[in-house]
Design a protein around this motif. Structure first.
Motif, PDB file in Angstrom:
ATOM      1  N   LYS A   1      43.141  35.813  38.418  1.00 36.02           N
ATOM      2  CA  LYS A   1      44.571  36.035  38.225  1.00 36.02           C
ATOM      3  C   LYS A   1      44.967  36.127  36.757  1.00 36.02           C
ATOM      4  N   SER A   2      44.194  35.484  35.875  1.00 38.91           N
ATOM      5  CA  SER A   2      44.610  35.485  34.468  1.00 38.91           C
ATOM      6  C   SER A   2      43.450  35.556  33.484  1.00 38.91           C
ATOM      7  N   ALA A   3      42.289  35.010  33.846  1.00 40.56           N
ATOM      8  CA  ALA A   3      41.200  34.894  32.873  1.00 40.56           C
ATOM      9  C   ALA A   3      40.500  36.219  32.596  1.00 40.56           C
ATOM     10  N   VAL A   4      40.442  37.107  33.585  1.00 39.23           N
ATOM     11  CA  VAL A   4      39.768  38.405  33.410  1.00 39.23           C
ATOM     12  C   VAL A   4      40.694  39.513  33.884  1.00 39.23           C
ATOM     13  N   THR A   5      40.386  40.726  33.470  1.00 41.32           N
ATOM     14  CA  THR A   5      41.247  41.848  33.825  1.00 41.32           C
ATOM     15  C   THR A   5      41.133  42.169  35.307  1.00 41.32           C
ATOM     16  N   ARG A   6      42.126  42.852  35.817  1.00 47.35           N
ATOM     17  CA  ARG A   6      42.159  43.169  37.258  1.00 47.35           C
ATOM     18  C   ARG A   6      40.997  44.071  37.654  1.00 47.35           C
ATOM     19  N   ASN A   7      40.732  45.114  36.872  1.00 52.53           N
ATOM     20  CA  ASN A   7      39.655  46.043  37.224  1.00 52.53           C
ATOM     21  C   ASN A   7      38.303  45.342  37.208  1.00 52.53           C
ATOM     22  N   TYR A   8      38.091  44.515  36.184  1.00 55.63           N
ATOM     23  CA  TYR A   8      36.807  43.820  36.074  1.00 55.63           C
ATOM     24  C   TYR A   8      36.630  42.820  37.216  1.00 55.63           C
ATOM     25  N   SER A   9      37.699  42.082  37.526  1.00 56.88           N
ATOM     26  CA  SER A   9      37.606  41.097  38.600  1.00 56.88           C
ATOM     27  C   SER A   9      37.362  41.781  39.947  1.00 56.88           C
ATOM     28  N   GLU A  10      38.057  42.917  40.178  1.00 61.15           N
ATOM     29  CA  GLU A  10      37.884  43.636  41.448  1.00 61.15           C
ATOM     30  C   GLU A  10      36.458  44.147  41.604  1.00 61.15           C
ATOM     31  N   LYS A  11      35.925  44.730  40.526  1.00 56.34           N
ATOM     32  CA  LYS A  11      34.565  45.247  40.585  1.00 56.34           C
ATOM     33  C   LYS A  11      33.565  44.112  40.780  1.00 56.34           C
ATOM     34  N   SER A  12      33.784  43.002  40.095  1.00 55.01           N
ATOM     35  CA  SER A  12      32.876  41.860  40.214  1.00 55.01           C
ATOM     36  C   SER A  12      32.900  41.266  41.619  1.00 55.01           C
ATOM     37  N   ILE A  13      34.097  41.125  42.194  1.00 54.58           N
ATOM     38  CA  ILE A  13      34.221  40.570  43.544  1.00 54.58           C
ATOM     39  C   ILE A  13      33.528  41.483  44.554  1.00 54.58           C
ATOM     40  N   ASN A  14      33.733  42.810  44.410  1.00 50.72           N
ATOM     41  CA  ASN A  14      33.081  43.770  45.319  1.00 50.72           C
ATOM     42  C   ASN A  14      31.566  43.684  45.216  1.00 50.72           C
TER      43      ASN A  14
ATOM     44  N   ASN B   1      47.138  43.821  45.233  1.00 51.38           N
ATOM     45  CA  ASN B   1      45.838  44.492  45.183  1.00 51.38           C
ATOM     46  C   ASN B   1      45.423  44.898  46.601  1.00 51.38           C
ATOM     47  N   GLU B   2      46.087  45.917  47.127  1.00 51.27           N
ATOM     48  CA  GLU B   2      45.817  46.372  48.494  1.00 51.27           C
ATOM     49  C   GLU B   2      44.415  46.961  48.618  1.00 51.27           C
ATOM     50  N   ARG B   3      43.952  47.572  47.541  1.00 49.46           N
ATOM     51  CA  ARG B   3      42.634  48.208  47.569  1.00 49.46           C
ATOM     52  C   ARG B   3      41.541  47.175  47.850  1.00 49.46           C
ATOM     53  N   LEU B   4      41.578  46.045  47.146  1.00 48.46           N
ATOM     54  CA  LEU B   4      40.574  45.011  47.365  1.00 48.46           C
ATOM     55  C   LEU B   4      40.750  44.383  48.747  1.00 48.46           C
ATOM     56  N   TRP B   5      41.984  44.246  49.206  1.00 47.45           N
ATOM     57  CA  TRP B   5      42.245  43.708  50.544  1.00 47.45           C
ATOM     58  C   TRP B   5      41.615  44.592  51.609  1.00 47.45           C
ATOM     59  N   LEU B   6      41.778  45.924  51.464  1.00 46.39           N
ATOM     60  CA  LEU B   6      41.199  46.864  52.427  1.00 46.39           C
ATOM     61  C   LEU B   6      39.669  46.821  52.398  1.00 46.39           C
ATOM     62  N   LYS B   7      39.113  46.825  51.190  1.00 44.41           N
ATOM     63  CA  LYS B   7      37.654  46.818  51.065  1.00 44.41           C
ATOM     64  C   LYS B   7      37.043  45.562  51.677  1.00 44.41           C
ATOM     65  N   THR B   8      37.675  44.425  51.428  1.00 44.23           N
ATOM     66  CA  THR B   8      37.152  43.163  51.957  1.00 44.23           C
ATOM     67  C   THR B   8      37.245  43.124  53.476  1.00 44.23           C
ATOM     68  N   ASN B   9      38.343  43.611  54.018  1.00 42.90           N
ATOM     69  CA  ASN B   9      38.503  43.637  55.469  1.00 42.90           C
ATOM     70  C   ASN B   9      37.494  44.567  56.127  1.00 42.90           C
ATOM     71  N   ILE B  10      37.215  45.678  55.477  1.00 40.14           N
ATOM     72  CA  ILE B  10      36.219  46.604  56.020  1.00 40.14           C
ATOM     73  C   ILE B  10      34.830  45.963  56.017  1.00 40.14           C
ATOM     74  N   LYS B  11      34.537  45.206  54.959  1.00 40.51           N
ATOM     75  CA  LYS B  11      33.258  44.480  54.914  1.00 40.51           C
ATOM     76  C   LYS B  11      33.187  43.445  56.035  1.00 40.51           C
ATOM     77  N   LEU B  12      34.296  42.767  56.283  1.00 37.63           N
ATOM     78  CA  LEU B  12      34.341  41.781  57.364  1.00 37.63           C
ATOM     79  C   LEU B  12      34.146  42.465  58.725  1.00 37.63           C
ATOM     80  N   ALA B  13      34.776  43.620  58.899  1.00 30.13           N
ATOM     81  CA  ALA B  13      34.609  44.381  60.145  1.00 30.13           C
ATOM     82  C   ALA B  13      33.158  44.828  60.316  1.00 30.13           C
ATOM     83  N   ARG B  14      32.522  45.198  59.204  1.00 31.05           N
ATOM     84  CA  ARG B  14      31.111  45.610  59.259  1.00 31.05           C
ATOM     85  C   ARG B  14      30.220  44.444  59.686  1.00 31.05           C
TER      86      ARG B  14
END
Length: 506
Positions: free
Chosen positions: A102-115, A150-163
């Protein structure tokens, strides 16, 4: 930025003044200490993973405020913990990692790292405990980003859960999740949102796989056609490989060999582009379809498939095609016996029976061609199949009018009726009928014979001429050497290899 690469910030405008404050010197030395600790941990993580975990977890404690190095240290520690089966520790430290985004790293970097983190966990899950850990990761991720935009990360995570649920065959949970995701990919009027076409295709791929596994071809076909109509997406080629593979299997179940061949080829091409190992399996399906089509075209003649012709993983299927196109039943059966792994795939095992039946049917026709009488055991011995299967193949040929014969089940013999004699008899009967019609027409003509004259010629009428077996000819089936007479005397028949016999083979 890759998962393991060092995180580098933009330097911006640099000012080269030579005045340093004590505080700056302390910060610089602190950063160097943190960086050294991080890289020391990376150096020992292969040989001493447990020690490396402790080192990585020590990096965040050196930071006064949450920052990039702490985030990276936690990330490395979590991967090692998961790899070592320390799932509880991995979940706990992943929960801590999410506080950095939320604050320590940038949004793009955090999203890519989480994915990347979720991808790593997904690939490494091979037992129930690992799957449970992965579900907790997905749940924590979704809760963390629930109140963000961050709807994009929400969608990606849900798709992974569905998989994950698809892999575990949790179809009830999967259906609910897919329904929720479809709503998220729709506009207010209920139509598909073109801006989310890539996610839609991933959803279709998940559903298509589910219906392929549950053998629901009706739903599969509808979704398959909808997926091919999506034009607003630039999907990963692996997604299209999945959709096309399932489409090919659907067409195979409908015995639509040409459409199946087209889909399997497109699936192979997409998997190949994505670098997916599934391309090898789909290439086997393509070869199988070629044989079911009874095609003489070699599937390895195309530019895309040619490099795999000599691949040892596909050599068994290559040899099968070669034996099939040469009608070599013995080589075909030998390959299946030598390579039982070919039948390890349920889809191939389910459909290879049709190919084997075609091969055996052609072999039976080729074997019995010189004979007018033979035994079921004779065919069984030469083609190396069971007697019941021989009888089944012959019954099919007789019903399909490809063989004019009768099976004597008690004696286990087959008598072939001469097609030439049947055709000759039919021609003579047609000729007789034509003469009779002509004779009757002549009798009824006023300028023709009188009735009393016609009656004197009764013995010469068409009916009289052919009642005793067409003149002086011995009736068909009563001549010496004819198989229907039952005596089996006279002319000998020549069998395979030039052997001469009576036509009765045992």
């Amino acid at each position: 930025m890759s998962d393991d690469d060092d995180f580098m910030q933009d330097s911006g405008d640099e000012e080269y003044d030579f005045e340093y404050e004590d505080a700056d010197e302390d910060d610089e030395s602190g950063d160097i200490g943190i960086e050294n600790k991080y890289y020391n941990a990376k150096q020992i993580k292969v040989d001493s993973p447990e020690d490396a975990i402790d080192e990585f977890l020590g990096v965040p404690t050196l930071e006064q405020d949450k920052g990039d190095w702490g985030f990276k240290g936690l990330k490395q520690a979590i991967k090692l913990e998961f790899k070592l089966g320390r799932y509880g520790d991995a979940v706990e430290h992943y929960r801590e990692l999410l506080t950095y985004v939320k604050s320590a790293v940038t949004r793009n970097y955090s999203e890519k790292s989480i994915n990347n983190m979720l991808d790593y966990i997904e690939k490494g899950s091979d037992d129930d405990k690992a799957y449970q850990c992965m579900e907790e990761f997905y749940s924590l991720t979704l809760n963390s980003f629930q109140n963000t935009n961050n709807e994009r990360l929400w969608l990606k995570t849900n798709i992974k859960l569905a998989r994950l649920w698809l892999e575990r065959k949790a179809f009830n949970q999967l259906i609910k999740k897919v329904r929720e995701l479809h709503q998220a990919c729709q506009r207010e009027d209920g139509s598909d949102d073109p801006g989310k076409g890539t996610y839609l295709l991933e959803l279709y791929a998940l559903e298509i796989q589910m219906y392929a596994q549950t053998k629901n071809n009706k739903r599969l076909k509808a979704l398959y056609q909808r997926a091919l109509r999506v034009r607003s997406a630039v999907p990963h080629p692996k997604i299209m490989g999945i959709i096309r593979e399932c489409g090919g299997k659907m067409h195979m179940s409908e015995e639509n060999w040409e459409e199946a061949q087209s889909d399997f080829f497109e699936s192979f091409r997409n998997y190949d582009e994505a670098g997916s190992m599934q391309r090898i399996q789909v290439l086997k399906y393509l070869v199988l379809t070629t044989m079911l089509m009874k095609s003489d075209i070699n599937p390895f003649d195309s530019q895309e498939t040619k490099p795999y012709k000599s691949d040892p993983r596909i050599s068994a299927m290559t040899d099968l095609v070669d034996a099939y196109q040469r009608d070599d039943i013995h080589a075909y059966e030998a390959i299946l016996s030598k390579h039982p792994d070919v039948l390890a795939d349920p889809f191939i095992a389910e459909n290879i029976d049709e190919v084997s039946r075609n091969m055996r049917t052609k072999a039976v026709l080729k074997l019995i061609a010189p004979y007018t009488r033979f035994s079921l055991k004779f065919i069984s011995k030469n083609i190396k199949i069971s007697v019941p299967e021989v009888q089944d193949i012959l019954s099919f040929l007789i019903l399909d009018k490809k063989l004019n014969a009768k099976i004597d089940q008690e004696s286990g013999t087959v008598v072939v009726e001469s097609a030439s004699d049947v055709d000759r008899l039919r021609s003579l009967q047609e000729w007789s009928s034509s003469l009779r019609t002509l004779w009757q027409t002549t009798l009824n003509d006023g300028d023709g014979f009188k009735v009393d004259e016609a009656s004197q010629l009764h013995g010469m009428s068409a009916g009289g001429m052919f009642q005793s077996g067409f003149g002086d000819e011995t009736p068909v089936g009563m001549r010496a050497g004819n198989p229907r007479r039952g005596g089996w005397k006279g002319k000998a028949s020549t069998g395979p290899g030039g052997k001469t016999g009576t036509g009765v083979v045992y």
